[in-house]
Design a protein around this motif. Structure first.
Motif, mmCIF file in Angstrom:
data_model
loop_
_atom_site.group_PDB
_atom_site.id
_atom_site.type_symbol
_atom_site.label_atom_id
_atom_site.label_comp_id
_atom_site.label_asym_id
_atom_site.label_seq_id
_atom_site.Cartn_x
_atom_site.Cartn_y
_atom_site.Cartn_z
ATOM 1 N N ASP A 46 52.619 52.600 108.732
ATOM 2 C CA ASP A 46 52.128 53.964 108.539
ATOM 3 C C ASP A 46 50.926 54.030 107.595
ATOM 4 O OD1 ASP A 46 53.429 53.293 106.263
ATOM 5 O OD2 ASP A 46 54.953 54.867 106.366
ATOM 6 N N LEU A 47 50.504 52.892 107.061
ATOM 7 C CA LEU A 47 49.257 52.890 106.284
ATOM 8 C C LEU A 47 48.111 53.107 107.286
ATOM 9 C CD1 LEU A 47 48.183 52.184 103.337
ATOM 10 C CD2 LEU A 47 47.726 49.903 104.250
ATOM 11 N N PRO A 48 47.285 54.115 107.085
ATOM 12 C CA PRO A 48 46.185 54.304 108.049
ATOM 13 C C PRO A 48 45.352 53.019 108.145
ATOM 14 C CG PRO A 48 46.318 56.152 106.514
ATOM 15 C CD PRO A 48 47.247 55.101 105.993
ATOM 16 N N HIS A 49 45.183 52.509 109.367
ATOM 17 C CA HIS A 49 44.522 51.200 109.485
ATOM 18 C C HIS A 49 43.850 51.029 110.836
ATOM 19 C CE1 HIS A 49 48.426 50.547 111.455
ATOM 20 N NE2 HIS A 49 47.773 49.680 112.214
ATOM 21 N N THR A 50 42.882 50.114 110.882
ATOM 22 C CA THR A 50 42.295 49.667 112.145
ATOM 23 C C THR A 50 42.211 48.149 112.115
ATOM 24 O OG1 THR A 50 40.930 51.667 112.165
ATOM 25 C CG2 THR A 50 40.346 49.953 113.734
ATOM 26 N N VAL A 51 42.706 47.512 113.178
ATOM 27 C CA VAL A 51 42.601 46.062 113.300
ATOM 28 C C VAL A 51 41.313 45.775 114.066
ATOM 29 C CG1 VAL A 51 43.709 43.949 114.127
ATOM 30 C CG2 VAL A 51 45.120 45.899 113.402
ATOM 31 N N CYS A 52 40.317 45.228 113.361
ATOM 32 C CA CYS A 52 39.033 44.924 114.000
ATOM 33 C C CYS A 52 38.979 43.427 114.277
ATOM 34 C CB CYS A 52 37.879 45.339 113.089
ATOM 35 S SG CYS A 52 37.789 47.107 112.814
ATOM 36 N N TYR A 53 39.319 43.044 115.494
ATOM 37 C CA TYR A 53 39.318 41.621 115.857
ATOM 38 C C TYR A 53 37.924 41.013 115.622
ATOM 39 C CZ TYR A 53 38.967 37.575 118.910
ATOM 40 O OH TYR A 53 38.711 36.321 119.395
ATOM 41 N N LEU A 66 40.868 43.066 127.281
ATOM 42 C CA LEU A 66 42.313 43.245 127.109
ATOM 43 C C LEU A 66 42.627 43.753 125.698
ATOM 44 C CD1 LEU A 66 43.451 40.077 129.070
ATOM 45 C CD2 LEU A 66 44.117 42.427 129.611
ATOM 46 N N LEU A 67 41.924 43.231 124.704
ATOM 47 C CA LEU A 67 42.157 43.697 123.326
ATOM 48 C C LEU A 67 41.740 45.164 123.179
ATOM 49 C CD1 LEU A 67 41.081 40.502 121.353
ATOM 50 C CD2 LEU A 67 43.308 41.652 121.157
ATOM 51 N N ALA A 68 40.610 45.509 123.778
ATOM 52 C CA ALA A 68 40.166 46.913 123.727
ATOM 53 C C ALA A 68 41.237 47.809 124.338
ATOM 54 C CB ALA A 68 38.828 47.077 124.464
ATOM 55 N N GLY A 69 41.870 47.324 125.397
ATOM 56 C CA GLY A 69 42.932 48.083 126.060
ATOM 57 C C GLY A 69 44.130 48.320 125.157
ATOM 58 N N LEU A 70 44.333 47.432 124.177
ATOM 59 C CA LEU A 70 45.437 47.626 123.231
ATOM 60 C C LEU A 70 45.036 48.569 122.094
ATOM 61 C CD1 LEU A 70 46.782 43.955 122.796
ATOM 62 C CD2 LEU A 70 47.628 45.740 124.316
ATOM 63 N N GLY A 71 43.752 48.953 122.079
ATOM 64 C CA GLY A 71 43.287 49.858 121.027
ATOM 65 C C GLY A 71 42.595 49.149 119.880
ATOM 66 N N ALA A 72 42.263 47.874 120.066
ATOM 67 C CA ALA A 72 41.643 47.109 118.981
ATOM 68 C C ALA A 72 40.255 47.640 118.646
ATOM 69 C CB ALA A 72 41.533 45.634 119.375
ATOM 70 N N GLY A 73 39.905 47.506 117.362
ATOM 71 C CA GLY A 73 38.526 47.628 116.934
ATOM 72 C C GLY A 73 37.936 46.219 116.901
ATOM 73 N N PHE A 74 36.663 46.121 116.565
ATOM 74 C CA PHE A 74 36.007 44.822 116.591
ATOM 75 C C PHE A 74 35.095 44.637 115.382
ATOM 76 C CE2 PHE A 74 37.069 45.940 120.935
ATOM 77 C CZ PHE A 74 37.724 44.792 121.364
ATOM 78 N N ASP A 75 35.110 43.419 114.846
ATOM 79 C CA ASP A 75 34.184 43.012 113.791
ATOM 80 C C ASP A 75 33.124 42.152 114.454
ATOM 81 O OD1 ASP A 75 33.036 42.050 111.324
ATOM 82 O OD2 ASP A 75 34.319 40.276 111.491
ATOM 83 N N ILE A 76 31.871 42.594 114.377
ATOM 84 C CA ILE A 76 30.787 41.856 115.031
ATOM 85 C C ILE A 76 29.796 41.340 113.988
ATOM 86 C CG2 ILE A 76 30.928 43.204 117.169
ATOM 87 C CD1 ILE A 76 28.328 44.681 116.101
ATOM 88 N N VAL A 77 29.035 40.319 114.378
ATOM 89 C CA VAL A 77 28.034 39.773 113.464
ATOM 90 C C VAL A 77 26.657 39.638 114.110
ATOM 91 C CG1 VAL A 77 29.626 38.534 111.955
ATOM 92 C CG2 VAL A 77 28.796 37.430 114.024
#
Ligand code: LLP
Length: 411
Positions: free
Chosen positions: A49-56, A69-80
């Motif tokens: 319940d901690l507000p969070h985003t998992v950015c793969y 597939l990860l986007a379909g699970l609701g993932a965020g993304f860390d890009i470089v």
């Protein structure tokens, strides 16, 4: 576990890997979707319940099918890079869940990210802040900024993948961060409501991560007192995976639970950027033995994969377990496992006690799903390997093997 023997045959989920090696050819990367999904969901559940985003962290493995597939699970993304942003958008990723990290973003990349509407920029210098402010101003938008803090915590990992000490090129020294925010509050096109850190990768002991979080929590208080309305805290990636049989890696649920306890009352949205701990154990590089040979006392197993396909053993002296796709019952040998590239550094293992695999037999180089294919090259004009995705009993090629024509495209 998703990679397991059934009788003498190595399986990935419900798929016999000898079958994949035979039909897709070797060398070839294979990934288990079940494991990637499990890991992503473990992170998501651990923060509860901690507000969070998992950015793969896309850099770990950027194959479009996996990102989709990860986007379909609701993932965020860390890009470089702009290239990683392009991949995420192509894969249907939500730009509003994208964070852009890296010490050397170009103006073109920043403009692309602003125009795509990403969530935030993790900034590493005042010069970068000034450039983003200018480019955002020209577009009449405000760019969300998290200064990447270097918390001066030793991650005790390989020097090439340790990033949290003063001597590293990454981030802004924690003692200087408040001054940076104070000055940047004058830049009207920046929204300074975030802060970030990442101390290193492949941490088998998570305590340095908690040390860094403690420092960041205190810093958030000081930044808020200084007038920066901090609402988002990005903790970076870093959880390690067991490359060696017997290694113990941090458990995602424990890590998340502890973070949740540390940050519960802080009124913060927490972001994390895991890469390796999501895809690392979910992948293997399949390769076939070409020859056996002996030079003096040394025994060599020469396989058809090489350093251009998997660079980690050479670059970080990384250990990857190497196991046969079919157990043959012969006693173990001690050997160097080497590839066809013309370099003495082209090895996967040295003096390794391993199965006595003979020419024609195939092996899996394990735990190769992160920083494997993405670090591969065409050195020695070797076409890059295909990538295969297993889902239950089914498998499909998610990137074709390159051809000789691919090698010269653009020359
Ligand atoms: N966030 C930032 C800002 C990073 O620099 C990295 C990794 C990550 C997240 C993801 O870290 P992970 O969860 O995967 O540890 N090629 C090396 C690893 C380089 C890591 C670079 N940064 C290797 O094969 O070990």
């Amino acid at each position: 576990m998703e990679f397991q023997y059934r009788g003498n045959e190595l399986y990935c989920e419900g798929v016999n890997l000898s079958d994949v090696a035979g039909r897709a050819g070797t060398p070839c990367y294979v990934y288990s979707w079940a494991m990637i999904e499990k890991r992503y969901r473990a992170y998501d559940a651990a923060f509860g319940d901690l507000p969070h985003t998992v950015c793969y962290a896309v850099k770990a493995n950027s194959n479009l099918s996996l990102l989709r597939l990860l986007a379909g699970l609701g993932a965020g993304f860390d890009i470089v890079s702009g290239g990683e942003l392009f991949r995420v958008l192509k894969a249907g990723g939500d730009p509003a869940k994208v964070v852009f990290s890296g010490v050397g973003k170009t103006a073109v990349e920043i403009e692309y990210a602003l125009d795509s509407g990403i969530f935030s920029f993790n900034c590493e210098s005042e010069a970068e802040l000034a450039l983003i402010d200018e480019l955002a101003g020209r577009r009449g938008v405000q760019a969300r900024i998290a200064v990447r803090v270097n918390p001066d915590v030793d991650a005790f990992t390989h020097p090439y993948i340790s990033t949290g000490l003063r001597e590293h090129k990454f981030g802004v020294d924690i003692s200087e961060v408040e001054g940076v925010y104070a000055r940047a509050l004058g830049l009207k096109n920046l929204l300074l409501d975030s802060v970030s850190c990442h101390i290193g990768s492949q941490l088998l002991d998570a305590s340095p991560l908690f040390e860094a979080i403690e420092k960041m929590r205190a810093l958030v208080g000081r930044l808020r007192a200084g007038g920066a309305p901090i609402r988002h805290l990005d903790l970076g990636g870093g959880l390690g995976v067991p490359y060696r049989c017997g290694d113990e890696a941090p458990v995602i649920a424990d890590y998340g639970g502890r973070v949740r306890a540390m940050l519960a009352a802080q009124d913060l949205h927490v972001m994390i950027e895991p890469g390796r701990s999501i895809t690392g154990e979910a992948g293997a590089l399949l390769s076939r033995v070409l020859y056996r040979k002996r030079n003096g006392e040394k025994e060599f197993v020469i396989v058809d994969a090489a350093m251009n396909d998997l660079l980690r053993p050479v670059l970080y002296h990384a250990h990857h377990e190497i196991i046969p796709l079919t157990k043959n019952g012969r006693p173990d040998i001690t050997a160097d496992v080497v590839g066809p590239v013309c370099e003495s550094s082209d090895f996967f293992a040295r003096d390794r006690v391993m199965a006595d695999v003979q020419p024609g037999e195939a092996v899996a180089v394990c735990t190769a799903g992160a920083y494997g294919f993405v670090l591969s090259s065409n050195y020695n004009s070797r076409p890059r390997t295909p990538e295969v995705l297993v889902e239950g009993e089914a498998w499909r090629v998610i990137r074709k093997r390159e051809t000789h024509e691919d090698l010269i495209r653009g020359e």
